[in-house]
Motif scaffolding. Structure first.
Motif, PDB file in Angstrom:
ATOM      1  N   ALA A 119      39.397  20.456  62.344  1.00 23.40           N
ATOM      2  CA  ALA A 119      38.114  21.152  62.291  1.00 23.40           C
ATOM      3  C   ALA A 119      36.957  20.165  62.310  1.00 23.40           C
ATOM      4  N   ALA A 120      37.101  19.074  61.557  1.00 22.29           N
ATOM      5  CA  ALA A 120      36.029  18.064  61.529  1.00 22.29           C
ATOM      6  C   ALA A 120      35.953  17.311  62.855  1.00 22.29           C
ATOM      7  N   GLY A 121      37.103  16.920  63.396  1.00 22.07           N
ATOM      8  CA  GLY A 121      37.121  16.143  64.626  1.00 22.07           C
ATOM      9  C   GLY A 121      36.624  16.905  65.830  1.00 22.07           C
ATOM     10  N   TYR A 122      36.924  18.214  65.882  1.00 29.63           N
ATOM     11  CA  TYR A 122      36.523  19.038  67.024  1.00 29.63           C
ATOM     12  C   TYR A 122      35.279  19.877  66.740  1.00 29.63           C
ATOM     13  N   ARG A 123      34.654  19.660  65.569  1.00 29.63           N
ATOM     14  CA  ARG A 123      33.457  20.412  65.169  1.00 29.63           C
ATOM     15  C   ARG A 123      33.708  21.921  65.236  1.00 29.63           C
ATOM     16  N   ARG A 124      34.801  22.326  64.610  1.00 27.41           N
ATOM     17  CA  ARG A 124      35.179  23.738  64.572  1.00 27.41           C
ATOM     18  C   ARG A 124      35.088  24.241  63.140  1.00 27.41           C
ATOM     19  N   SER A 125      34.955  25.555  62.987  1.00 27.61           N
ATOM     20  CA  SER A 125      34.979  26.134  61.646  1.00 27.61           C
ATOM     21  C   SER A 125      36.408  26.096  61.127  1.00 27.61           C
ATOM     22  N   ILE A 126      36.564  25.749  59.867  1.00 26.88           N
ATOM     23  CA  ILE A 126      37.899  25.642  59.272  1.00 26.88           C
ATOM     24  C   ILE A 126      38.421  27.035  58.916  1.00 26.88           C
ATOM     25  N   GLU A 127      39.714  27.243  59.057  1.00 32.42           N
ATOM     26  CA  GLU A 127      40.334  28.571  58.865  1.00 32.42           C
ATOM     27  C   GLU A 127      40.617  28.826  57.386  1.00 32.42           C
ATOM     28  N   VAL A 128      39.535  28.925  56.605  1.00 28.48           N
ATOM     29  CA  VAL A 128      39.669  29.090  55.163  1.00 28.48           C
ATOM     30  C   VAL A 128      40.396  30.387  54.818  1.00 28.48           C
ATOM     31  N   ASP A 129      40.193  31.436  55.624  1.00 26.42           N
ATOM     32  CA  ASP A 129      40.838  32.720  55.324  1.00 26.42           C
ATOM     33  C   ASP A 129      42.351  32.624  55.393  1.00 26.42           C
ATOM     34  N   LEU A 130      42.886  31.625  56.122  1.00 27.71           N
ATOM     35  CA  LEU A 130      44.333  31.401  56.181  1.00 27.71           C
ATOM     36  C   LEU A 130      44.777  30.336  55.179  1.00 27.71           C
ATOM     37  N   LEU A 131      43.986  29.276  55.065  1.00 27.21           N
ATOM     38  CA  LEU A 131      44.385  28.156  54.209  1.00 27.21           C
ATOM     39  C   LEU A 131      44.293  28.504  52.725  1.00 27.21           C
TER      40      LEU A 131
END
Length: 384
Positions: free
Chosen positions: A235-247
């Protein structure tokens, strides 16, 4: 109720960047060292000896590397065995990381063999020893690598538009998914069995008949820890939102598994009457506490639902679990391993560089494939 997630899609972007360049340099150095090793022997590039025939390449690249590659196995347990379909978006990235980790672990075994040209003896009927736990590990790991490549092949078929071939493969894919859950259970537990048969060379804090259970439980937990780490880094490397709803819910399940692991570990030590060794002023006791404190750290970092919504805490919890699971193997096989008086081992710089090159292949492969193949869920690129 399952949550809808976008279909996987290639990330895109440049393949040549500072990270891939560094990986390329490390891989080139590794290849050079291994070329020297193949023609001049292990003694030319390692500090292995008759007391320590297994060093960094086997313990880190194989024992630890295969455990760190259990993300695909751990996520498959949730999705296909415990029917938690909501975690399906995590399957492809976890499987990709596992695929590279296990493939390189298999390569690591090959390069560490003294007489590597006799590698084929392992599977030749005239030489096979079905009573050997090492044979069981070799056979299971080899089969699992093949199974993972088959499991991942729909991603390749999808990218190249081979829809008919993909549909035919998916009709029988459940067989390979089942094998993909069974085989890691077999060889991860057998890696613990190998410690048992080493007898008194293994320190009493790690020498127990329950090692197969300890290794299997720690591998499952480690797999989820790697998924946390990998998701945060991607998520950090690709500037994406992290999948908190799954993690978030997965991390809660991981905490329960860690609690079970620590209960088994503590109960075993108490039952065998060796708890006192953990309080002696020795290096073994110090490493024992570092190992188990690493497993306890997630309870401080992500104990509550609010904490589990914090990407930084999820990342640190993943790192802590990875450290604890790695030390379970490093402590038993290398750090506290005792071959008797007169024998010592510390890895040579060339051994460290080869291990760095192995991990560089994983990083480079992950970047190349996620940029060009549908692995991660589709998401609009965020502004830089």
């Amino acid at each position: 109720m399952s949550t809808h997630h976008p279909a996987p899609a290639p990330i895109g972007g440049r393949l040549l960047n500072p990270v891939t360049l560094v990986c390329g340099v490390l891989i080139a150095i590794m290849a050079t060292i291994l070329l020297v090793r193949m023609f001049t022997g292990l003694g030319a590039v390692t500090h292995l000896n008759d007391g320590y025939s297994w060093g960094l390449w086997v313990v880190v690249d194989v024992m630890v590397g295969s455990a760190l590659a259990c993300g695909g196995f751990s996520v498959a347990l949730l999705v296909y065995i415990f029917n938690r379909g909501r975690y399906h978006p995590l399957v492809r990235p976890a499987l990709l990381a596992s695929l590279f980790g296990y493939t390189l672990a298999g390569a690591g075994i090959f390069f560490d063999l003294g007489r590597w040209w006799n590698f084929w003896h392992i599977f030749w009927p005239g030489y096979v020893n079905p009573n050997s736990v090492m044979f069981e590990v070799a056979a299971c790991v080899t089969a699992y690598i093949l199974v993972m490549w088959i499991e991942f092949s729909p991603v390749v078929l999808e990218q190249f538009g081979l829809k008919v071939a993909k549909q035919k493969l998916e009709k029988v894919l459940f067989v390979f998914v089942a094998l993909g859950v069974l085989l890691p259970m077999m060889h991860q537990s057998s890696l613990g069995t190998m410690l048992v048969i080493m007898g008194s060379q293994v320190h009493a804090l790690w020498q127990t008949p329950l090692q197969p259970v300890i290794y299997l439980l720690s591998a499952i937990v480690l797999g989820w820890g790697v998924v946390l780490f990998e998701s945060c880094v991607a998520a950090a490397g690709y500037r994406r939102s992290i999948e908190v709803d799954l993690l978030n819910p997965m991390a809660k399940i991981m905490l329960g598994a860690i609690a079970l692991y620590l209960a088994v570990r503590a109960g075993d030590i108490a039952a065998r009457g060796v708890a006192g060794l953990a309080f002696e002023p020795t290096w073994a006791a110090l490493w024992f506490w570092i190992e188990n404190l690493a497993f306890l750290a997630p309870f401080l970092l992500i104990r509550t639902a609010e904490q589990r919504r914090n990407p930084a805490r999820l990342f640190l919890a993943g790192v802590a679990v990875m450290a604890g699971g790695s030390l379970v193997r490093l402590n038993g096989y290398l750090i506290t391993f005792n071959s008797g008086p007169g024998w010592h081992y510390f890895p040579a710089l060339t051994e460290v560089l080869v291990t760095a090159g192995m991990f560089a292949i994983e990083v480079l492969g992950y970047i190349l494939i996620t940029r060009r193949f549908p692995v991660l869920p589709r998401e609009p690129a965020a502004a830089a």
